[in-house]
Enzyme design. Structure first.
Site, mmCIF file in Angstrom:
data_model
loop_
_atom_site.group_PDB
_atom_site.id
_atom_site.type_symbol
_atom_site.label_atom_id
_atom_site.label_comp_id
_atom_site.label_asym_id
_atom_site.label_seq_id
_atom_site.Cartn_x
_atom_site.Cartn_y
_atom_site.Cartn_z
ATOM 1 N N GLY A 91 0.788 -1.234 0.000
ATOM 2 C CA GLY A 91 0.000 0.000 0.000
ATOM 3 C C GLY A 91 0.817 1.278 0.000
ATOM 4 O O GLY A 91 0.309 2.333 0.390
ATOM 5 N N SER A 92 2.059 1.213 -0.479
ATOM 6 C CA SER A 92 2.827 2.467 -0.498
ATOM 7 C C SER A 92 2.224 3.457 -1.493
ATOM 8 O O SER A 92 2.220 4.669 -1.241
ATOM 9 C CB SER A 92 4.318 2.211 -0.773
ATOM 10 O OG SER A 92 4.523 1.736 -2.067
ATOM 11 N N ASN A 93 1.697 2.951 -2.609
ATOM 12 C CA ASN A 93 0.999 3.868 -3.526
ATOM 13 C C ASN A 93 -0.281 4.405 -2.893
ATOM 14 O O ASN A 93 -0.606 5.578 -3.052
ATOM 15 C CB ASN A 93 0.654 3.171 -4.849
ATOM 16 C CG ASN A 93 1.819 3.155 -5.812
ATOM 17 O OD1 ASN A 93 2.132 4.158 -6.445
ATOM 18 N ND2 ASN A 93 2.486 2.013 -5.887
ATOM 19 N N HIS B 57 0.168 -0.361 -13.494
ATOM 20 C CA HIS B 57 0.899 -1.604 -13.735
ATOM 21 C C HIS B 57 2.389 -1.276 -13.827
ATOM 22 O O HIS B 57 2.754 -0.319 -14.505
ATOM 23 C CB HIS B 57 0.407 -2.257 -15.035
ATOM 24 C CG HIS B 57 1.011 -3.598 -15.252
ATOM 25 N ND1 HIS B 57 0.585 -4.717 -14.586
ATOM 26 C CD2 HIS B 57 2.037 -4.000 -16.034
ATOM 27 C CE1 HIS B 57 1.323 -5.754 -14.953
ATOM 28 N NE2 HIS B 57 2.209 -5.344 -15.833
ATOM 29 N N GLU C 180 6.023 5.670 -10.016
ATOM 30 C CA GLU C 180 4.621 5.565 -9.581
ATOM 31 C C GLU C 180 4.258 6.699 -8.632
ATOM 32 O O GLU C 180 3.202 7.333 -8.775
ATOM 33 C CB GLU C 180 4.385 4.208 -8.910
ATOM 34 C CG GLU C 180 4.517 3.064 -9.884
ATOM 35 C CD GLU C 180 4.271 1.700 -9.263
ATOM 36 O OE1 GLU C 180 3.917 0.793 -10.030
ATOM 37 O OE2 GLU C 180 4.434 1.530 -8.045
ATOM 38 N N ASN D 199 -6.058 1.598 -13.018
ATOM 39 C CA ASN D 199 -5.072 0.715 -12.402
ATOM 40 C C ASN D 199 -3.681 1.212 -12.766
ATOM 41 O O ASN D 199 -3.510 1.898 -13.774
ATOM 42 C CB ASN D 199 -5.249 -0.705 -12.960
ATOM 43 C CG ASN D 199 -4.244 -1.699 -12.393
ATOM 44 O OD1 ASN D 199 -3.995 -1.732 -11.175
ATOM 45 N ND2 ASN D 199 -3.652 -2.511 -13.258
ATOM 46 N N LEU E 22 -9.303 -9.927 -10.125
ATOM 47 C CA LEU E 22 -10.030 -9.326 -11.241
ATOM 48 C C LEU E 22 -11.280 -8.613 -10.724
ATOM 49 O O LEU E 22 -11.990 -9.134 -9.863
ATOM 50 C CB LEU E 22 -10.438 -10.452 -12.211
ATOM 51 C CG LEU E 22 -10.858 -10.060 -13.611
ATOM 52 C CD1 LEU E 22 -9.710 -9.373 -14.358
ATOM 53 C CD2 LEU E 22 -11.317 -11.288 -14.381
ATOM 54 N N ILE E 23 -11.540 -7.418 -11.251
ATOM 55 C CA ILE E 23 -12.754 -6.689 -10.861
ATOM 56 C C ILE E 23 -13.937 -7.305 -11.611
ATOM 57 O O ILE E 23 -13.902 -7.439 -12.839
ATOM 58 C CB ILE E 23 -12.610 -5.188 -11.224
ATOM 59 C CG1 ILE E 23 -11.465 -4.552 -10.421
ATOM 60 C CG2 ILE E 23 -13.913 -4.443 -10.990
ATOM 61 C CD1 ILE E 23 -11.702 -4.437 -8.927
ATOM 62 N N ASP F 29 -5.306 -6.069 -17.058
ATOM 63 C CA ASP F 29 -4.313 -5.201 -17.715
ATOM 64 C C ASP F 29 -4.620 -4.880 -19.169
ATOM 65 O O ASP F 29 -3.710 -4.628 -19.964
ATOM 66 C CB ASP F 29 -2.900 -5.834 -17.620
ATOM 67 C CG ASP F 29 -2.481 -6.078 -16.185
ATOM 68 O OD1 ASP F 29 -2.853 -5.272 -15.308
ATOM 69 O OD2 ASP F 29 -1.792 -7.079 -15.931
HETATM 70 C C1 GRF Z 1 3.011 -1.338 -7.647
HETATM 71 O O1 GRF Z 1 4.261 -1.566 -8.239
HETATM 72 C C2 GRF Z 1 1.940 -1.290 -8.687
HETATM 73 O O2 GRF Z 1 2.384 -0.893 -9.940
HETATM 74 C C3 GRF Z 1 1.497 -2.720 -8.784
HETATM 75 O O3 GRF Z 1 1.619 -3.220 -7.488
HETATM 76 C C4 GRF Z 1 2.602 -2.501 -6.775
HETATM 77 C C5 GRF Z 1 1.970 -2.059 -5.482
HETATM 78 O O4 GRF Z 1 2.926 -1.555 -4.581
HETATM 79 N N1 GRF Z 1 0.207 -2.813 -9.398
HETATM 80 P P1 GRF Z 1 2.408 -0.881 -3.243
HETATM 81 O O5 GRF Z 1 1.517 -1.882 -2.538
HETATM 82 O O6 GRF Z 1 1.672 0.355 -3.629
HETATM 83 O O7 GRF Z 1 3.630 -0.581 -2.443
#
Ligand code: GRF
Length: 189
Positions: A12-14, A104, A174, A102, A87-88, A145
């Site tokens: 969940g860093s994003n 990727h 990201e 999403n 999958l959604i 994707d």
């Molecule tokens: C990210 O690299 C994203 O592109 C992929 O999963 C990873 C998630 O990383 N879909 P985080 O959980 O946000 O750290």
């Protein structure tokens, strides 16, 4: 102002980066974080930042209305997948057509599809001898994707890069681009 839900299965860093960014955006706020994985660190990050969370099972998502009911209850306008591995289902795609994105960690259409996530992607890119990789932000449809691409950014793959080193470069991309690209998408709704 759009209410945004994030679906995340892992670290969940994003998700955290998005929550912080949208604290200051006039276009949307992250108001719910959903996970299929009760031990996902993404849930902990959301709780620490005061964002409501919802954990669901495979059955909840694919055979009941529970997830859609929770999205409705929170008046969610827009969905972001940030490291979400399932999958959604069509019912959610229908309800949020054109309002699900999403990210990727590679340059789609290469290195995508079921099972292509996390280090599996980076290992495949390195094994193929690619000179560059990157990120793809895309609309979500019924297939893994495969939705229309909104944005891509590239990084070089250097000789000797390990999957971990490539992952770090891609995470940096990201964090830099994902929030801003979503923010712009919200202005187009
Ligand atoms: C990210 O690299 C994203 O592109 C992929 O999963 C990873 C998630 O990383 N879909 P985080 O959980 O946000 O750290």
């Amino acid at each position: 102002m759009n209410n945004i839900a994030i679906f995340a299965s892992g670290s969940g860093s994003n998700a955290e980066n998005l929550i912080l960014f949208f604290n200051d955006s006039p276009n949307g706020k992250i108001t719910l974080l959903l996970s299929n994985n009760p031990t996902a660190f993404a849930l902990e990050r959301a709780r620490r930042l005061g964002i409501p969370t919802f954990t669901f099972t495979r059955d909840d998502l694919y055979h009941t209305q529970k997830v859609i009911d929770r999205l409705n209850e929170a008046r969610i306008d827009y969905i972001v997948l940030a490291g979400f591995l399932w999958l959604i289902p069509p019912a959610v795609i229908e309800a949020y057509r054109g309002r699900i994105v999403n990210i990727h960690p590679a340059l789609l259409p290469e290195y995508g599809g079921k099972g292509m996530y996390g280090d599996h992607v980076h290992r495949a890119v390195i094994a193929a001898g690619e000179k560059e990789s990157g990120i793809t932000i895309h609309h979500v449809n019924e297939h893994f994707d495969k939705g229309d691409i909104i944005f891509q950014a590239k990084v070089p793959v250097s000789p000797g890069d390990t999957p971990e080193m490539l992952a770090a470069k891609i995470h940096a991309l990201e964090y830099r681009y994902f929030p801003a690209v979503i923010d712009e998408q919200l202005t187009l709704l």
